[in-house]
Design a protein around this motif. Structure first.
Motif, mmCIF file in Angstrom:
data_model
loop_
_atom_site.group_PDB
_atom_site.id
_atom_site.type_symbol
_atom_site.label_atom_id
_atom_site.label_comp_id
_atom_site.label_asym_id
_atom_site.label_seq_id
_atom_site.Cartn_x
_atom_site.Cartn_y
_atom_site.Cartn_z
ATOM 1 N N ALA A 60 -28.331 70.799 42.278
ATOM 2 C CA ALA A 60 -28.465 69.422 42.770
ATOM 3 C C ALA A 60 -27.954 69.303 44.203
ATOM 4 C CB ALA A 60 -27.687 68.471 41.862
ATOM 5 N N TRP B 259 -17.122 58.611 56.016
ATOM 6 C CA TRP B 259 -18.106 59.695 55.876
ATOM 7 C C TRP B 259 -18.742 59.991 57.240
ATOM 8 C CZ3 TRP B 259 -21.156 61.400 51.185
ATOM 9 C CH2 TRP B 259 -20.404 61.246 50.011
ATOM 10 N N TYR C 39 -32.672 71.335 44.311
ATOM 11 C CA TYR C 39 -33.567 70.175 44.267
ATOM 12 C C TYR C 39 -32.886 69.008 44.968
ATOM 13 C CZ TYR C 39 -30.928 68.400 40.205
ATOM 14 O OH TYR C 39 -29.942 67.937 39.362
ATOM 15 N N HIS D 199 -24.233 73.594 41.005
ATOM 16 C CA HIS D 199 -24.844 72.625 41.925
ATOM 17 C C HIS D 199 -24.129 72.623 43.275
ATOM 18 C CE1 HIS D 199 -27.109 70.949 38.554
ATOM 19 N NE2 HIS D 199 -25.982 70.997 37.860
ATOM 20 N N GLU E 122 -26.876 64.133 52.140
ATOM 21 C CA GLU E 122 -26.432 63.647 53.459
ATOM 22 C C GLU E 122 -25.526 64.678 54.142
ATOM 23 O OE1 GLU E 122 -26.062 59.046 53.658
ATOM 24 O OE2 GLU E 122 -25.233 59.644 51.725
ATOM 25 N N GLU F 146 -16.346 71.262 38.048
ATOM 26 C CA GLU F 146 -16.266 70.474 36.797
ATOM 27 C C GLU F 146 -16.791 69.055 37.014
ATOM 28 O OE1 GLU F 146 -13.804 71.454 38.694
ATOM 29 O OE2 GLU F 146 -12.472 69.744 39.032
ATOM 30 N N LYS F 147 -16.828 68.592 38.256
ATOM 31 C CA LYS F 147 -17.413 67.281 38.590
ATOM 32 C C LYS F 147 -18.656 67.467 39.456
ATOM 33 C CE LYS F 147 -14.389 64.561 36.561
ATOM 34 N NZ LYS F 147 -14.788 63.727 35.402
ATOM 35 N N ARG F 148 -19.260 68.643 39.359
ATOM 36 C CA ARG F 148 -20.508 68.966 40.061
ATOM 37 C C ARG F 148 -20.366 68.749 41.570
ATOM 38 N NH1 ARG F 148 -19.995 70.400 35.469
ATOM 39 N NH2 ARG F 148 -21.588 70.197 33.855
ATOM 40 N N ILE G 273 -27.171 51.097 44.912
ATOM 41 C CA ILE G 273 -26.458 51.182 46.198
ATOM 42 C C ILE G 273 -27.410 51.680 47.290
ATOM 43 C CG2 ILE G 273 -24.162 51.399 45.202
ATOM 44 C CD1 ILE G 273 -24.389 54.436 45.471
ATOM 45 N N GLY H 227 -28.030 62.592 46.797
ATOM 46 C CA GLY H 227 -27.240 61.504 47.361
ATOM 47 C C GLY H 227 -26.424 61.990 48.546
ATOM 48 N N VAL I 194 -27.692 54.611 50.849
ATOM 49 C CA VAL I 194 -27.018 55.756 51.472
ATOM 50 C C VAL I 194 -25.919 55.238 52.401
ATOM 51 C CG1 VAL I 194 -28.937 57.406 51.376
ATOM 52 C CG2 VAL I 194 -28.783 55.823 53.292
ATOM 53 N N GLY J 259 -23.707 57.892 54.063
ATOM 54 C CA GLY J 259 -23.134 59.055 54.754
ATOM 55 C C GLY J 259 -23.997 59.544 55.903
HETATM 56 C C1 1HE Z 1 -19.742 62.910 38.545
HETATM 57 C C2 1HE Z 1 -20.816 62.826 39.457
HETATM 58 C C3 1HE Z 1 -20.712 61.891 40.505
HETATM 59 C C4 1HE Z 1 -21.277 64.342 37.998
HETATM 60 N N1 1HE Z 1 -19.602 61.132 40.562
HETATM 61 N N2 1HE Z 1 -18.663 62.135 38.661
HETATM 62 N N3 1HE Z 1 -24.923 60.858 42.554
HETATM 63 C C5 1HE Z 1 -25.685 60.779 41.451
HETATM 64 O O1 1HE Z 1 -26.190 59.755 41.069
HETATM 65 C C6 1HE Z 1 -25.801 62.058 40.645
HETATM 66 C C7 1HE Z 1 -24.954 61.939 39.407
HETATM 67 N N4 1HE Z 1 -24.824 63.207 38.685
HETATM 68 C C8 1HE Z 1 -25.856 63.706 37.923
HETATM 69 O O2 1HE Z 1 -26.960 63.217 37.897
HETATM 70 C C9 1HE Z 1 -25.531 64.943 37.125
HETATM 71 O O3 1HE Z 1 -24.115 65.044 36.975
HETATM 72 C C10 1HE Z 1 -26.054 66.263 37.745
HETATM 73 C C11 1HE Z 1 -27.569 66.313 37.609
HETATM 74 C C12 1HE Z 1 -25.645 66.425 39.193
HETATM 75 C C13 1HE Z 1 -25.448 67.463 36.960
HETATM 76 O O4 1HE Z 1 -25.717 67.317 35.587
HETATM 77 P P1 1HE Z 1 -24.879 68.172 34.534
HETATM 78 O O5 1HE Z 1 -25.490 67.929 33.170
HETATM 79 O O6 1HE Z 1 -24.742 69.570 34.999
HETATM 80 O O7 1HE Z 1 -23.372 67.576 34.575
HETATM 81 P P2 1HE Z 1 -22.807 66.194 33.956
HETATM 82 O O8 1HE Z 1 -22.472 66.401 32.499
HETATM 83 O O9 1HE Z 1 -23.688 65.039 34.269
HETATM 84 O O10 1HE Z 1 -21.482 65.983 34.800
HETATM 85 C C14 1HE Z 1 -20.329 66.795 34.606
HETATM 86 C C15 1HE Z 1 -19.138 65.966 34.988
HETATM 87 O O11 1HE Z 1 -19.234 65.640 36.376
HETATM 88 C C16 1HE Z 1 -19.084 64.629 34.262
HETATM 89 O O12 1HE Z 1 -17.731 64.277 34.101
HETATM 90 P P3 1HE Z 1 -16.947 64.483 32.699
HETATM 91 O O13 1HE Z 1 -15.575 63.985 32.991
HETATM 92 O O14 1HE Z 1 -17.715 63.672 31.694
HETATM 93 O O15 1HE Z 1 -17.021 65.964 32.408
HETATM 94 C C17 1HE Z 1 -19.746 63.685 35.223
HETATM 95 O O16 1HE Z 1 -19.344 62.347 35.034
HETATM 96 C C18 1HE Z 1 -19.218 64.222 36.537
HETATM 97 N N5 1HE Z 1 -20.071 63.852 37.662
HETATM 98 N N6 1HE Z 1 -21.751 63.725 39.083
HETATM 99 C C19 1HE Z 1 -18.619 61.259 39.669
HETATM 100 N N7 1HE Z 1 -21.646 61.780 41.419
HETATM 101 C C20 1HE Z 1 -21.926 57.886 51.079
HETATM 102 S S1 1HE Z 1 -22.935 57.161 49.997
HETATM 103 C C21 1HE Z 1 -23.637 58.376 49.015
HETATM 104 C C22 1HE Z 1 -24.232 57.718 47.799
HETATM 105 C C23 1HE Z 1 -24.507 58.700 46.719
HETATM 106 O O17 1HE Z 1 -24.218 59.870 46.810
HETATM 107 S S2 1HE Z 1 -25.248 58.073 45.332
HETATM 108 C C24 1HE Z 1 -25.638 59.430 44.361
HETATM 109 C C25 1HE Z 1 -24.555 59.746 43.365
#
Ligand code: 1HE
Length: 268
Positions: free
Chosen positions: A115, A94, A137, A69, A122, A34-36, A147, A118, A149, A151
């Motif tokens: 997906a 991490w 992907y 994902h 890592e 639910e939070k991918r 921000i 990020g 990376v 991790g």
């Molecule tokens: C999240 C996260 C998250 C989804 N943190 N809550 N990562 C990113 O920048 C990727 C962010 N996520 C996305 O771009 C998209 O969610 C996806 C392409 C992965 C999937 O899209 P989709 O349309 O299937 O799902 P959604 O509607 O965007 O998300 C569903 C729910 O998951 C939604 O919450 P809801 O309460 O509104 O239902 C989103 O907010 C939640 N969600 N991704 C928190 N990442 C050690 S440093 C590492 C640094 C990083 O990893 S930066 C990269 C972060």
């Protein structure tokens, strides 16, 4: 794959993770679709606990994700309130968890789909073998989120795909699809959508059948040799080669080959 016989690992894990033992393969599933499969603190600690607590019966492991994902990376909802010191501690947590994968008890196969972005990328990079489904992907959205990376990506991903390609991903937000990911070295194997876990189990089962000393040498010693100066590398290679071949398991396997009881190395 869910129909395969397996037993619970009896580890205390957060609800975002589930684990089972299938033969000699321990399977960890990111279970927060639910939070991918975003990685919050609890999940990172759970991943660390899983790899630290693997029973001796597990000879290889798999990590995969539930839902559409593999992982959306860092849970961004936990990020906003951290100060600098807490940010360092978070990144180090991490590092500790992913070291339990990279230099842990057993080789680890990552099964990737959707997906892999990020921190999810890592996490995948900390594993030893990566199987990608055609839906996978890869991206590093850290750049666009303001921000970096944290991790281990700047070490492990640059090793995998090079500084130049990683720079492009972070500066421009470029995304690579599964086919490109296979070409550029994100994945070792590319399979059809839905076929990843079966392929992961096949590979992990084969890995589990190796002599434990070989698996140790490959996962713990080889990467250190690759990063040492050549003279240290050669001497370390000689030492670990002698240790591996002196092991009873190696002797039994060589004897089996010489007595024509072992499989040949044939073309696929
Ligand atoms: C999240 C996260 C998250 C989804 N943190 N809550 N990562 C990113 O920048 C990727 C962010 N996520 C996305 O771009 C998209 O969610 C996806 C392409 C992965 C999937 O899209 P989709 O349309 O299937 O799902 P959604 O509607 O965007 O998300 C569903 C729910 O998951 C939604 O919450 P809801 O309460 O509104 O239902 C989103 O907010 C939640 N969600 N991704 C928190 N990442 C050690 S440093 C590492 C640094 C990083 O990893 S930066 C990269 C972060």
């Amino acid at each position: 794959m869910d129909g395969l016989s397996s037993e619970s690992l009896g580890l205390a894990l957060p609800p975002s993770l589930s684990a089972r033992l299938h033969g000699e393969v321990a399977i960890l599933r990111l279970s927060r679709p639910e939070k991918r499969n975003a990685l919050d603190d609890e999940t990172i600690l759970g991943i660390e606990a899983f790899f630290e607590g693997l029973p001796d019966a597990a000879k290889a492991a798999i990590i995969h994700g539930e839902g559409e994902h593999f992982s959306a990376g860092l849970d961004l909802s936990e990020l906003s309130e951290r100060d600098v010191a807490q940010g360092i501690a978070h990144s180090r947590s991490w590092h500790h968890a992913f070291e339990r994968i990279e230099f842990g008890k057993v080789p680890v196969v990552a099964v990737l789909h959707g997906a892999v972005v990020g921190g999810g990328l890592e996490l995948a990079a900390a594993c030893h073998i990566r199987v990608a489904e055609s839906s996978a992907y890869y991206a590093l959205p850290e750049g666009s989120r303001g921000i970096f990376v944290g991790g281990g990506g700047s070490v492990r991903l640059t090793r995998l795909i090079g500084v130049s390609r990683m720079m492009d991903m972070m500066l421009t937000g470029r995304t690579y699809d599964a086919q490109e990911g296979q070409t550029f070295g994100f994945s070792h194997y590319l399979v059809a959508s839905g076929a990843g876990l079966a392929k992961g189990v096949e590979l992990a089962t084969r890995i589990a059948g190796n002599a434990p000393m070989t698996n140790f040498a490959v996962t713990h010693v080889l990467p250190r040799i690759a990063e040492s100066d050549p003279a240290s590398g050669y001497i370390t290679e000689s030492l670990i080669a002698a240790i591996a071949q002196g092991d009873d398991e190696a002797k039994a396997r060589l004897k089996a080959f010489l007595e024509k009881r072992a499989p040949k190395t044939l073309r696929n």
